[in-house]
Write a protein that holds these residues in place. Structure first.
Motif, PDB file in Angstrom:
ATOM      1  N   ARG A 310      26.230  35.425  50.573  1.00  0.00           N
ATOM      2  CA  ARG A 310      24.647  35.637  50.211  1.00  0.00           C
ATOM      3  C   ARG A 310      24.172  37.068  50.515  1.00  0.00           C
ATOM      4  O   ARG A 310      23.788  37.709  49.812  1.00  0.00           O
ATOM      5  CB  ARG A 310      23.342  34.381  50.782  1.00  0.00           C
ATOM      6  N   ARG A 315      23.078  42.966  50.116  1.00  0.00           N
ATOM      7  CA  ARG A 315      23.464  44.145  50.415  1.00  0.00           C
ATOM      8  C   ARG A 315      23.623  44.982  49.089  1.00  0.00           C
ATOM      9  O   ARG A 315      23.303  46.061  49.394  1.00  0.00           O
ATOM     10  CB  ARG A 315      24.594  43.676  51.550  1.00  0.00           C
ATOM     11  N   LEU A 316      24.448  44.699  48.660  1.00  0.00           N
ATOM     12  CA  LEU A 316      24.590  45.099  47.433  1.00  0.00           C
ATOM     13  C   LEU A 316      23.440  45.261  46.684  1.00  0.00           C
ATOM     14  O   LEU A 316      22.632  46.200  46.302  1.00  0.00           O
ATOM     15  CB  LEU A 316      25.321  44.176  46.713  1.00  0.00           C
ATOM     16  N   ALA A 317      22.707  44.187  46.549  1.00  0.00           N
ATOM     17  CA  ALA A 317      21.275  44.448  45.818  1.00  0.00           C
ATOM     18  C   ALA A 317      19.944  45.290  45.984  1.00  0.00           C
ATOM     19  O   ALA A 317      19.783  46.366  45.510  1.00  0.00           O
ATOM     20  CB  ALA A 317      20.189  43.336  45.864  1.00  0.00           C
ATOM     21  N   GLU A 322      29.767  49.793  46.777  1.00  0.00           N
ATOM     22  CA  GLU A 322      30.916  49.174  46.687  1.00  0.00           C
ATOM     23  C   GLU A 322      31.489  49.501  48.167  1.00  0.00           C
ATOM     24  O   GLU A 322      31.707  48.168  48.777  1.00  0.00           O
ATOM     25  CB  GLU A 322      31.423  49.443  45.379  1.00  0.00           C
ATOM     26  N   ALA A 393      33.246  43.219  48.276  1.00  0.00           N
ATOM     27  CA  ALA A 393      33.451  44.598  47.610  1.00  0.00           C
ATOM     28  C   ALA A 393      32.469  44.782  46.126  1.00  0.00           C
ATOM     29  O   ALA A 393      31.770  45.039  45.259  1.00  0.00           O
ATOM     30  CB  ALA A 393      33.889  46.230  47.657  1.00  0.00           C
ATOM     31  N   GLN A 394      33.972  43.581  45.344  1.00  0.00           N
ATOM     32  CA  GLN A 394      33.703  43.396  43.906  1.00  0.00           C
ATOM     33  C   GLN A 394      33.278  42.586  43.694  1.00  0.00           C
ATOM     34  O   GLN A 394      32.660  41.852  42.401  1.00  0.00           O
ATOM     35  CB  GLN A 394      34.724  43.536  43.567  1.00  0.00           C
ATOM     36  N   MET A 395      32.299  41.553  44.155  1.00  0.00           N
ATOM     37  CA  MET A 395      31.029  40.831  44.124  1.00  0.00           C
ATOM     38  C   MET A 395      29.984  40.797  43.393  1.00  0.00           C
ATOM     39  O   MET A 395      30.000  42.506  43.181  1.00  0.00           O
ATOM     40  CB  MET A 395      30.994  39.558  45.085  1.00  0.00           C
ATOM     41  N   PRO A 397      26.282  40.905  42.409  1.00  0.00           N
ATOM     42  CA  PRO A 397      25.188  40.844  43.589  1.00  0.00           C
ATOM     43  C   PRO A 397      24.319  39.546  42.504  1.00  0.00           C
ATOM     44  O   PRO A 397      24.221  38.820  44.025  1.00  0.00           O
ATOM     45  CB  PRO A 397      24.318  41.934  43.104  1.00  0.00           C
ATOM     46  N   ILE A 398      24.359  39.123  41.825  1.00  0.00           N
ATOM     47  CA  ILE A 398      23.414  38.080  41.518  1.00  0.00           C
ATOM     48  C   ILE A 398      24.510  37.324  41.625  1.00  0.00           C
ATOM     49  O   ILE A 398      23.180  36.121  41.886  1.00  0.00           O
ATOM     50  CB  ILE A 398      23.412  38.155  39.850  1.00  0.00           C
ATOM     51  N   LEU A 401      23.812  35.982  44.750  1.00  0.00           N
ATOM     52  CA  LEU A 401      22.414  36.019  45.598  1.00  0.00           C
ATOM     53  C   LEU A 401      22.269  34.680  45.193  1.00  0.00           C
ATOM     54  O   LEU A 401      21.627  33.885  46.138  1.00  0.00           O
ATOM     55  CB  LEU A 401      21.638  36.349  44.813  1.00  0.00           C
TER      56      LEU A 401
ATOM     57  N   ASN B  71      16.355  40.805  35.968  1.00  0.00           N
ATOM     58  CA  ASN B  71      18.022  41.183  36.786  1.00  0.00           C
ATOM     59  C   ASN B  71      18.522  42.529  35.980  1.00  0.00           C
ATOM     60  O   ASN B  71      18.533  43.007  36.906  1.00  0.00           O
ATOM     61  CB  ASN B  71      18.964  40.492  36.677  1.00  0.00           C
ATOM     62  N   LEU B  76      20.189  45.368  38.294  1.00  0.00           N
ATOM     63  CA  LEU B  76      21.192  44.396  39.151  1.00  0.00           C
ATOM     64  C   LEU B  76      21.590  43.793  38.061  1.00  0.00           C
ATOM     65  O   LEU B  76      23.595  44.280  37.946  1.00  0.00           O
ATOM     66  CB  LEU B  76      21.035  42.590  39.312  1.00  0.00           C
ATOM     67  N   ARG B  96      28.248  51.416  38.221  1.00  0.00           N
ATOM     68  CA  ARG B  96      27.617  49.933  38.999  1.00  0.00           C
ATOM     69  C   ARG B  96      27.317  51.128  40.262  1.00  0.00           C
ATOM     70  O   ARG B  96      26.298  50.337  40.990  1.00  0.00           O
ATOM     71  CB  ARG B  96      29.041  49.553  39.768  1.00  0.00           C
ATOM     72  N   ASP B  97      27.846  51.996  40.739  1.00  0.00           N
ATOM     73  CA  ASP B  97      27.505  52.809  42.216  1.00  0.00           C
ATOM     74  C   ASP B  97      25.907  53.190  42.035  1.00  0.00           C
ATOM     75  O   ASP B  97      25.315  53.677  42.732  1.00  0.00           O
ATOM     76  CB  ASP B  97      28.373  53.526  42.624  1.00  0.00           C
ATOM     77  N   ARG B 103      18.590  51.639  42.803  1.00  0.00           N
ATOM     78  CA  ARG B 103      18.417  50.766  43.350  1.00  0.00           C
ATOM     79  C   ARG B 103      17.353  51.184  44.690  1.00  0.00           C
ATOM     80  O   ARG B 103      16.104  50.462  44.969  1.00  0.00           O
ATOM     81  CB  ARG B 103      18.869  49.669  43.774  1.00  0.00           C
ATOM     82  N   PHE B 109      13.218  44.399  46.597  1.00  0.00           N
ATOM     83  CA  PHE B 109      13.696  43.296  46.226  1.00  0.00           C
ATOM     84  C   PHE B 109      13.201  41.798  47.494  1.00  0.00           C
ATOM     85  O   PHE B 109      13.256  41.707  48.430  1.00  0.00           O
ATOM     86  CB  PHE B 109      14.921  42.740  46.255  1.00  0.00           C
ATOM     87  N   PHE B 111      13.553  38.034  47.680  1.00  0.00           N
ATOM     88  CA  PHE B 111      13.875  36.662  46.794  1.00  0.00           C
ATOM     89  C   PHE B 111      13.295  35.191  46.832  1.00  0.00           C
ATOM     90  O   PHE B 111      13.046  35.586  47.864  1.00  0.00           O
ATOM     91  CB  PHE B 111      15.075  36.668  46.144  1.00  0.00           C
ATOM     92  N   ASN B 115      16.576  35.166  51.615  1.00  0.00           N
ATOM     93  CA  ASN B 115      17.767  35.740  51.878  1.00  0.00           C
ATOM     94  C   ASN B 115      17.591  37.326  53.140  1.00  0.00           C
ATOM     95  O   ASN B 115      18.153  37.984  53.016  1.00  0.00           O
ATOM     96  CB  ASN B 115      18.552  36.690  50.687  1.00  0.00           C
ATOM     97  N   LEU B 128      17.420  47.670  57.906  1.00  0.00           N
ATOM     98  CA  LEU B 128      19.109  46.934  56.169  1.00  0.00           C
ATOM     99  C   LEU B 128      18.661  48.085  55.439  1.00  0.00           C
ATOM    100  O   LEU B 128      19.659  49.530  54.963  1.00  0.00           O
ATOM    101  CB  LEU B 128      18.702  45.964  55.891  1.00  0.00           C
ATOM    102  N   TYR B 132      21.388  51.918  54.926  1.00  0.00           N
ATOM    103  CA  TYR B 132      22.253  51.732  53.533  1.00  0.00           C
ATOM    104  C   TYR B 132      21.778  53.521  53.135  1.00  0.00           C
ATOM    105  O   TYR B 132      22.218  54.053  52.158  1.00  0.00           O
ATOM    106  CB  TYR B 132      22.283  51.383  52.534  1.00  0.00           C
TER     107      TYR B 132
END
Lengths: 404, 261
Positions: A310, A315-317, A322, A393-395, A397-398, A401, B71, B76, B96-97, B103, B109, B111, B115, B128, B132
């Protein structure tokens, strides 16, 4: 970014202090085992070399017989005192040549007796054997020629017969060897145990002629000790020595040598070669435990990645790339492994210092193996941290979570 | 309670968008999960336009496709077909990047499950997103403190989630979402885990952010009471948009006293 990621990793390690410690335990043990083994091995090698050096540096020992050991001398003629003189006179690069005869005897003095051996030789014996006097004097020339009843005793004999403190007492006293009595004119400085474990101080030195006339009753000499000058050509000197002895012993071209030449340098190389092989072997075994430690890190990192799914999703969201997540977990495992390396080095230093004392070998700090172990453990962090980090890293995000 | 958010202190903040600027445009967006017999069409070609400054509630029963739509709107996920333009950029064509960069620059976001990072102070949790974005520690501290202040958690910076109530945790999550001064705040069932009293406080907070700071708010909810705070209601049924209309009677702002727990 890199600095921030490093902080993230440190924070995460701090948050799970107990688990972090258990994670690196394998690395700690591996690193300390490798360093301790190698350090002690180096110490043992050094100890062997020191002991062989105490035999005499640049020493050649010539014995009767084709080979070393029991039965090797069967049938071969003994040396003569004149052989030593000829070697000294005719071969260049010889610092000293001493004939040596030995006999096992029981000596009596001061109302006590002691089983030891008596060595017959000349003053050159002090040069070849790297001996020094603790007290007293060397033999006079006329004493050597006449075979006078004088002797120089080793520290062990002095202690057993005359007692008293180290190096003191016994001078001028009388010591009975078989049927004759000799006057103690000197005491040898103690050299302690030889490489093979025998006590070098357990001997009585008399002039060669004294030994021949009063103890063995023969003119024969079993061993020639030849000390080479520093920097002389070892191989060439040995070759000319062999040639000279063949001539003097009247060997035909077809005959094999009936004597053998032992080089202490060779002996030292052989023995330290053996301890080095042992060191490498033990180090390699210990290195396997380092590998096992690495697998431990991978295991825990995988657990950690699953457990923090999670967190990774979050973090990804919120916009982590990556490679930023990859780097975070990779750095975490590298920092863990490197930390394990550092703790291992500290433990190894303490352990090898203490064990060196117990084993009686010198403690030698080896910067190379310490550095190597550290780099290796950090490398293990990269190697075994990469797979879990990539998984994180390759997870998606949806999915991450939603993970419960 | 609301410290002014205007006057960005972030080097990386997006320039503010004027209210009414077209921001989001979905055209014939479909989403298919699985393939063959297991194929499931979650979205069956939807069109949706959202302008800057709107407060939209997305409603619908479970399986209606509202979460899938959220989503996709949150970048996402990508549509299986159709177009998604965010601020003029074709999101469906982004890697993806690239979507991650979008984002971190434009979206915040919130939730249902908060989270928050466990055993981590509210301050660090809120910082946080800025980490980034490569903001300096000084800026991060100041911005996080300001964001916590604006959700009414001034003085709670050093508390960890375990030491905070559910409502407070969701406030921390909202502070984290707005600390990066996003153009759009996406909230997925933000009150799903809270009692009525806390839920109303959170909704007041979201409305305040929308009205006073011009942040576009997209919120998924299945509670009509919460949707009532929004000014536009979009209802999903079976992968289609069943209705899309302005909320005829948005809930009037509650008295100020109700905002303070």
């Amino acid at each position: 970014m890199l600095l921030n990621t490093l902080f993230l990793a440190l924070r995460s390690i701090r948050r799970n202090l107990l688990r972090s410690f258990l994670t690196i335990l394998g690395i700690v043990i591996g690193v300390s085992a490798v360093i301790t083994m190698v350090t002690l091995g180096n110490g043992a090698t050094q100890a062997v070399q020191t002991q062989i050096a105490s035999l005499g540096s640049n020493l050649l020992m010539v014995r009767v017989g084709q080979r070393q050991g029991p039965g090797g001398a069967a049938g071969a003629p003994q040396f003569k005192e004149a052989d030593a003189a000829a070697i000294q006179a005719q071969i260049g690069g010889v610092a000293a040549a001493a004939p040596e005869g030995r006999a096992a005897v029981t000596v009596v003095g001061n109302g006590r007796n002691w089983a030891t051996n008596v060595t017959g030789s000349s003053n050159a014996w002090f040069v070849t054997g790297n001996w020094k006097l603790a007290s007293g004097r060397l033999f006079e020339d006329d004493e050597q020629r006449a075979g006078a009843a004088v002797c120089i005793i080793g520290e062990t004999v002095r202690r057993e017969i005359f007692g008293g403190a180290l190096g003191l007492g016994g001078l001028g006293e009388s010591l009975r060897i078989k049927q004759f009595s000799c006057t103690v004119i000197g005491v040898l400085a103690s050299k302690g145990q030889a490489a093979m474990g025998n006590d070098q101080d357990d001997t009585v030195l008399v002039p060669l002629r004294t030994l021949q006339r009063r103890v063995t009753g023969s003119l024969k000499v079993g061993t020639l000790l030849i000390s080479m000058e520093d920097g002389s050509d070892n191989t060439r000197l040995k070759a000319s020595l062999r040639q000279l002895l063949r001539e003097r012993r009247k060997l035909a071209d077809a005959d094999d040598d009936n004597f053998n030449i032992l080089d202490t340098q060779q002996l030292a190389d052989t023995l330290s070669g053996t301890t080095q092989v042992m060191t490498t072997l033990l180090g390699a075994v210990a290195a396997v435990s380092l590998l096992v430690g690495g697998i431990g890190i991978m295991n825990i990192m995988l657990v950690s990645v699953t457990e923090r799914t999670r967190e990774i999703g979050l973090r990804l969201a919120i916009g982590a790339l990556e490679r930023e997540v990859l780097l975070q977990f990779l750095i975490e495992s590298v920092v863990l492994a490197a930390l394990g390396g550092v703790i291992g080095i500290v433990i190894a230093t303490a352990a090898s210092y203490a064990l060196a004392g117990v084993m009686g070998v010198p403690y030698l700090f080896d910067p190379a193996i310490n550095l190597l172990s550290f780099v290796f453990s950090a490398g293990i962090g990269v190697l075994f941290g990469y797979f879990p980090a990539r998984r994180a890293a390759q997870m998606d995000p949806i999915e991450a979570l939603r993970h419960e | 309670m609301n410290a002014p958010l205007s006057g960005s202190m972030l080097a990386s903040a997006a320039p503010p968008l004027a209210v009414g600027t077209p921001l989001i445009r979905l055209r014939a967006v479909a989403k298919v999960y699985g393939s063959g017999a297991a194929e499931l069409m979650a979205l069956k070609g939807i069109d949706l336009d959202i302008s800057a400054g709107e407060f939209v509630a997305i409603m619908g029963p479970s399986g209606s496709g509202k979460s899938t739509a959220m989503n996709i709107l949150g970048c996402l996920d990508t549509p299986s077909s159709g177009q998604y333009l965010f601020h003029g950029a074709h999101v469906e064509a982004l890697s993806r990047d690239q979507r991650a960069r979008l984002r971190r620059r434009y979206l915040g976001f919130v939730f249902q499950g908060f989270n928050l990072l466990a055993r981590t102070s509210a301050q660090e949790n809120v910082e946080l997103p800025l980490l980034y974005r490569g903001e300096t520690a000084l800026v991060r501290h100041a911005a996080a403190a300001r964001a916590l202040q604006s959700v009414g958690l001034g003085g709670w910076e050093q508390h960890t989630p375990a030491e905070l109530s559910g409502g407070q945790q969701q406030r921390v999550a909202i502070a984290r979402a707005i600390v990066s001064e996003p153009a759009v705040l996406l909230a997925d069932e933000p009150t799903g885990n809270l009692d009525t009293q806390r839920s109303q406080e959170i909704m007041e907070l979201l409305r305040g952010l929308n009205e006073q700071h011009g942040i576009t708010v997209l919120m998924v909810t299945h509670e009509p009471d919460m949707a009532a705070y929004a000014r536009r209601l979009v209802r999903f049924v079976d992968g289609h948009i069943a209705s899309d209309a302005a909320n005829p009677h948005p809930l009037e702002a509650a008295p100020a006293a109700a905002e303070n727990p």
